[in-house]
Design an enzyme around this catalytic site. Structure first.
Site, short mmCIF file in Angstrom:
data_model
loop_
_atom_site.label_atom_id
_atom_site.label_comp_id
_atom_site.label_asym_id
_atom_site.label_seq_id
_atom_site.Cartn_x
_atom_site.Cartn_y
_atom_site.Cartn_z
N LYS A 103 0.86 -1.19 0.00
CA LYS A 103 0.00 0.00 0.00
C LYS A 103 0.89 1.23 0.00
CE LYS A 103 -4.51 0.64 0.13
NZ LYS A 103 -5.49 -0.25 -0.50
N GLY A 217 -20.17 6.16 -2.62
CA GLY A 217 -19.20 6.38 -3.70
C GLY A 217 -19.34 5.23 -4.68
N ASN A 218 -18.27 4.98 -5.39
CA ASN A 218 -18.26 3.92 -6.40
C ASN A 218 -18.70 2.57 -5.85
OD1 ASN A 218 -17.88 3.45 -9.07
ND2 ASN A 218 -15.72 2.97 -8.90
#
Length: 406
Positions: A103, A217-218
């Site tokens: 990450k 959101g998405n």
């Protein structure tokens, strides 16, 4: 504020104690292989230089190249990035794709810079970590604040620095730059497949079939569409500015149009405004956190009335909240199972780039549906074997797969 990396390690220890894994193996997994902090000097539009701080944590690559998103966010810190890289290792192992976990992040608000500055920050970051990334080393992907345009720039800068076009240097790119069809809907769609399998196992019985989703959101949006197709009623939705509630069900297309027009969900017609906190305490069958981590804590977990928590966000439940849910007989479908459709499709994109292939949306979603159904079946078998929680079962399954390679 909970330290997400400490939370991640607690989850690991709990699962390891149930299935009696080797102590040394577990200790190795508590620390990332490496993590870096880099300074990114950027010339801003006003002619002044500004130094940005970036991170990359590479947790484990025994199953394949490191893989994980990049987060552009003012509150990014090293502990969060290390925790997220740890979760990626386990998520990739649960979903059974040949990647390890990583990450990255840069501390800033992407909304407060111009597009040209955003590009310079991104390319500056790639220059600083160039020797640590690449198609077969570590493949970055999108995350909070960093979408497909950012991934295009990463791929382009990596290609420029390496001296040849390398489409697989990042995933989550735009379609014209080697991105995969189906990537946008993948996380929500994959979550929908898992939820369908959960419902098919009669893990929750209900006449009402009600669901509340925190985050529109998405991910939340595509999961909501999948839920609607299952015949469930979405009674509450929220975004960062608050939420809306309608006991008879919210019209999704109306909610989308309203959010597009006003920038928020609140004041949606036929609905009552509620806060994000109120949404978490609604009497619904399924509650879906689809925003940020540490949503459920020791303070609010006892107030959760939902029968099932379906984690579409990364790390939304603290270990203390998990204990409360367990004592209160709540079923928790963990993030590393529920939201792994996104990274599965990132693998599909990487594979297409590496093999110079292009799959249609239909092909991608068919492969994803098959994969996610299998993933749930695998986790369910472990859950039944050890008579434990789904989170522990997912970790045990991942640990078995990581250990096999290590």
């Amino acid at each position: 504020m909970q330290n997400p990396f400490e939370n991640a390690k607690k989850q690991l220890e709990l699962a390891a104690s149930i299935a009696k894994f080797d102590h040394n193996f577990i200790e190795r997994l508590k620390s990332p292989d490496r993590y870096v902090e880099v300074s990114i000097p950027v010339m801003m539009d006003n002619g002044k230089q500004k130094i940005f701080t970036g991170f990359r944590s590479q947790h484990n690559n025994s199953r394949g190249p490191y893989k994980g998103g990049i987060r552009y966010f003012e509150q990014v810190n090293l502990d969060e990035i290390r925790a997220l890289s740890f979760w990626m290792t386990f998520k990739n192992a649960v979903v059974n794709i040949p990647f390890g976990g990583s990450k990255g992040g840069i501390i800033f608000d992407p909304k407060k810079v111009s597009k040209a500055e955003l590009e310079r920050i991104t390319r500056g970051y790639v220059k600083k970590i160039f020797h640590l990334i690449g198609p077969e080393i570590d493949c970055p992907g999108p995350d909070v604040g960093a979408g497909s345009q950012i991934m295009d720039w990463i791929m382009d800068e990596y290609s420029r620095l390496s001296g040849k076009k390398q489409l697989a240097a990042s995933t989550g790119k735009t379609l014209s730059n080697g991105g995969s069809n189906g990537r946008e809907e993948a996380t929500g769609f994959g979550g929908g497949v898992v939820l369908r399998e959960v419902i098919a196992k009669n893990l929750i019985s209900s006449e009402r079939k009600t669901i509340a989703i925190q985050g529109f959101g998405n991910v939340g949006k595509f999961l909501a569409e999948a839920v609607r197709e299952l015949g469930w009623k979405i009674v509450a939705l929220s975004d960062s500015r608050g939420g809306v509630y309608n006991e008879n069900g919210i019209d999704l297309s109306l909610a989308e149009a309203h959010k597009k027009k006003t920038g928020a969900l609140r004041d949606l017609s036929d609905s009552k405004n509620i806060s994000n906190e109120e949404l978490l305490e609604l009497d619904v069958d399924v509650l879906v956190p689809a925003a940020l981590e540490n949503v459920f804590t020791l303070e609010n977990a006892p107030k959760v009335k939902a029968k099932m928590i379906f984690e579409m966000a990364n790390g939304p439940t603290t270990p203390e909240a998990d204990e409360v849910f367990y004592k209160n007989n709540k079923i928790v479908i963990p993030d590393i199972l529920a939201n792994s459709g996104g990274v599965a499709t990132s693998y599909f994109e990487w594979y297409q780039n590496m093999h110079n292939e292009k799959w249609t949306t239909k092909e991608v979603l068919e492969k994803l549906e098959k994969l996610m159904s299998q993933v749930f079946a695998d986790v369910f078998l472990v859950q039944q074997k050890y008579k434990t929680t789904f989170r522990n079962a997912a970790y045990i399954l991942a640990l078995e797969r990581i250990q096999e390679k290590m």
